[in-house]
Motif scaffolding. Structure first.
Motif, mmCIF file in Angstrom:
data_model
loop_
_atom_site.group_PDB
_atom_site.id
_atom_site.type_symbol
_atom_site.label_atom_id
_atom_site.label_comp_id
_atom_site.label_asym_id
_atom_site.label_seq_id
_atom_site.Cartn_x
_atom_site.Cartn_y
_atom_site.Cartn_z
ATOM 1 N N LEU A 142 1.128 3.738 -2.862
ATOM 2 C CA LEU A 142 0.711 5.961 -3.117
ATOM 3 C C LEU A 142 1.996 5.799 -2.974
ATOM 4 N N ALA A 143 3.391 5.669 -2.546
ATOM 5 C CA ALA A 143 4.307 6.233 -3.580
ATOM 6 C C ALA A 143 4.797 6.765 -5.355
ATOM 7 N N SER A 144 4.377 5.656 -5.502
ATOM 8 C CA SER A 144 4.481 5.964 -6.980
ATOM 9 C C SER A 144 3.356 6.723 -7.683
ATOM 10 N N THR A 145 2.118 6.575 -6.795
ATOM 11 C CA THR A 145 0.800 7.980 -7.023
ATOM 12 C C THR A 145 0.936 9.319 -6.397
ATOM 13 N N THR A 146 1.675 8.909 -5.527
ATOM 14 C CA THR A 146 2.140 10.347 -4.964
ATOM 15 C C THR A 146 3.608 10.643 -6.585
ATOM 16 N N THR A 147 4.216 10.189 -6.983
ATOM 17 C CA THR A 147 5.260 10.685 -7.469
ATOM 18 C C THR A 147 4.836 11.438 -8.917
ATOM 19 N N ARG A 148 4.322 10.302 -9.433
ATOM 20 C CA ARG A 148 3.665 10.344 -10.624
ATOM 21 C C ARG A 148 2.269 11.831 -10.629
ATOM 22 N N ALA A 149 2.064 12.215 -9.574
ATOM 23 C CA ALA A 149 0.724 12.658 -9.397
ATOM 24 C C ALA A 149 2.165 14.304 -9.240
ATOM 25 N N ALA A 150 3.100 14.419 -9.201
ATOM 26 C CA ALA A 150 3.889 14.836 -8.976
ATOM 27 C C ALA A 150 4.717 15.548 -10.527
ATOM 28 N N ALA A 151 5.152 14.744 -11.053
ATOM 29 C CA ALA A 151 5.362 14.360 -12.188
ATOM 30 C C ALA A 151 4.787 14.739 -13.351
ATOM 31 N N ARG A 152 2.825 14.912 -13.246
ATOM 32 C CA ARG A 152 2.567 15.913 -13.937
ATOM 33 C C ARG A 152 1.987 16.866 -13.273
ATOM 34 N N ASP A 153 1.846 17.548 -12.267
ATOM 35 C CA ASP A 153 1.650 18.557 -11.916
ATOM 36 C C ASP A 153 2.976 19.467 -12.325
ATOM 37 N N ASP A 154 4.559 18.997 -12.591
ATOM 38 C CA ASP A 154 5.612 19.892 -13.425
ATOM 39 C C ASP A 154 5.359 20.237 -14.789
ATOM 40 N N LEU A 155 5.037 18.960 -15.381
ATOM 41 C CA LEU A 155 4.792 18.911 -16.047
ATOM 42 C C LEU A 155 3.790 19.913 -17.169
ATOM 43 N N LEU A 156 2.823 20.215 -16.880
ATOM 44 C CA LEU A 156 1.654 21.694 -16.677
ATOM 45 C C LEU A 156 2.696 22.569 -16.741
ATOM 46 N N ALA A 157 3.087 22.933 -14.903
ATOM 47 C CA ALA A 157 4.194 23.434 -14.772
ATOM 48 C C ALA A 157 4.810 23.964 -15.975
ATOM 49 N N GLY A 158 5.413 23.529 -16.587
ATOM 50 C CA GLY A 158 6.337 23.546 -17.839
ATOM 51 C C GLY A 158 5.583 24.460 -19.228
ATOM 52 N N TYR A 159 4.575 23.860 -18.914
ATOM 53 C CA TYR A 159 3.387 23.955 -20.289
ATOM 54 C C TYR A 159 3.237 25.772 -19.679
ATOM 55 N N ALA A 160 2.705 25.874 -18.826
ATOM 56 C CA ALA A 160 2.311 26.813 -17.760
ATOM 57 C C ALA A 160 3.284 28.171 -18.369
ATOM 58 N N ALA A 161 4.536 27.687 -17.767
ATOM 59 C CA ALA A 161 5.357 29.002 -17.929
ATOM 60 C C ALA A 161 5.676 29.130 -19.066
ATOM 61 N N ALA A 162 5.612 27.657 -20.009
ATOM 62 C CA ALA A 162 5.228 28.537 -22.054
ATOM 63 C C ALA A 162 4.816 29.038 -22.473
ATOM 64 N N ALA A 163 3.756 28.721 -21.887
ATOM 65 C CA ALA A 163 2.606 29.629 -22.420
ATOM 66 C C ALA A 163 2.348 31.212 -21.875
ATOM 67 N N LYS A 164 2.947 31.447 -21.088
ATOM 68 C CA LYS A 164 2.712 32.716 -20.059
ATOM 69 C C LYS A 164 3.418 33.215 -20.869
ATOM 70 N N THR A 165 5.220 33.165 -21.543
ATOM 71 C CA THR A 165 6.292 33.076 -22.597
ATOM 72 C C THR A 165 5.454 33.494 -23.597
ATOM 73 N N ALA A 166 4.230 33.029 -24.540
ATOM 74 C CA ALA A 166 4.171 33.228 -25.125
ATOM 75 C C ALA A 166 3.025 34.171 -25.822
ATOM 76 N N ASP A 167 1.804 34.367 -24.251
ATOM 77 C CA ASP A 167 1.192 35.758 -24.280
ATOM 78 C C ASP A 167 1.464 35.686 -22.469
ATOM 79 N N ALA A 174 0.585 -1.395 0.126
ATOM 80 C CA ALA A 174 -0.261 -0.014 -0.108
ATOM 81 C C ALA A 174 0.852 1.835 0.161
ATOM 82 N N MET A 175 2.290 1.275 0.901
ATOM 83 C CA MET A 175 3.238 2.476 0.872
ATOM 84 C C MET A 175 3.944 3.007 -1.008
ATOM 85 N N LEU A 176 4.200 1.563 -1.045
ATOM 86 C CA LEU A 176 4.605 1.895 -2.440
ATOM 87 C C LEU A 176 3.251 2.178 -3.582
#
Lengths: 163, 143
Positions: free
Chosen positions: B20-45, B16-18
């Motif tokens: 949970l850990a992998s779910t959390t890691t994946r969620a963090a990776a998705r957040d980073d990805l979105l943050a990257g796109y947000a930064a690029a979108a902000k630069t463009a507009d 269960a802990m593993l």
């Protein structure tokens, strides 16, 4: 004490016979083509279509195909250079006229490696084996394409194309 | 028997802990990805005001004229309902694109970029903007 020679020899005979049959089945005396086992090849060559077994085409075909990935049957399927090298090595060393020779025996009969055919579905033997499939079956929405082996061959992902 | 009974809950907890850990890691990776796109979108507009799942849904269903004739929309291959499976032109099934139906998705940024690159070219005849990618991802993550 005497050994029961008859049962023993009969048993050995049975074992030898099944070993022979098993080996033929393994060597795909007919329709077994070992599926792709490499994870990179499986991922890169198996997203849009079934990752076709390398023994279904000669090495020359795989080299040619990997050399023109930017126009892969009309699609840009290019991969990064390191993956491309890895995939080419795998396909070439397991091709139907190299490591996968014992499996491709019949399928590649009548095919000249120097022609480097790109479509498995245009191999002489493939056409012959599928001659009885009517056009409407190919167009069925669950089939869509001759590249969709799995639509009819339920064991295709495991390498079996008998049924 | 007794030892097994003791061992079992421990293993379950570990599993269960593993998970949970992998779910959390994946969620963090998705957040980073979105943050990257947000930064690029902000630069463009500079007026960029965040991603929208509603816009992403419209984008998912929209037909475009710039790409290939047989794939005018995301839904040419991915199902209209992102929680169900799609099908490639070669007939292979595609796992649902909605995160709820395919929880492993969008955690590998290289893979996400690889498919945006290929699919945007096929459907729109150009690369997608950071705004389009972020909107579409927001829709899929919300589903």
């Amino acid at each position: 004490m005497t050994l029961p020679y008859r049962p023993i020899s009969l048993g050995l005979l049975a074992i030898a016979f099944s070993a022979l049959v098993f080996q033929r089945a393994q060597a795909g005396g007919s329709h077994y083509f070992p599926p792709v086992s490499d994870p990179v090849v499986k991922e890169e060559c198996g997203s849009c279509h079934l990752a076709f077994p390398p023994s279904m085409l000669p090495a020359s075909s795989w080299k040619r195909m990997m050399g023109e990935l930017t126009n892969h049957f009309g699609d840009d399927a290019s991969v990064d250079p390191a993956s491309a090298q890895h995939i080419t090595n795998y396909l070439v060393s397991n091709a139907g006229d190299t490591g996968g020779r014992s499996y491709s025996d019949k399928l590649l009969r009548g095919t000249s490696p120097s022609k480097a055919p790109l479509r498995i579905t245009e191999l002489e033997r493939w056409v012959k084996e599928h001659r009885e499939v009517p056009a409407w079956e190919w167009q069925h929405k669950e089939v869509r394409s001759k590249a969709n082996c799995l639509a009819c061959h339920a064991g295709a992902e495991r390498g079996y194309y008998d049924d | 028997m007794k030892r097994h009974a003791h061992k079992h809950p421990g293993m379950l907890l570990l599993a269960a802990m593993l998970a949970l850990a992998s779910t959390t890691t994946r969620a963090a990776a998705r957040d980073d990805l979105l943050a990257g796109y947000a930064a690029a979108a902000k630069t463009a507009d500079p007026g960029f005001a965040g991603f929208s799942a509603v816009r992403g849904e419209a984008f998912h269903r929209q037909s475009f004229a710039g790409g290939k004739a047989d794939t005018p929309a995301c839904t040419s291959c991915h199902a209209k309902d992102p929680r169900t499976s799609g099908q490639t032109p070669a007939g292979k099934a595609i796992d649902p694109v909605a995160l709820s139906a395919s929880p492993g998705r969008y955690a590998d940024p290289t893979k996400v970029e690889k498919w945006f690159k290929r699919n945007c070219q096929d459907v729109l005849g150009r690369q997608c903007t950071a705004q389009e990618k972020g909107d579409w991802l927001s829709f899929m993550i919300s589903q």
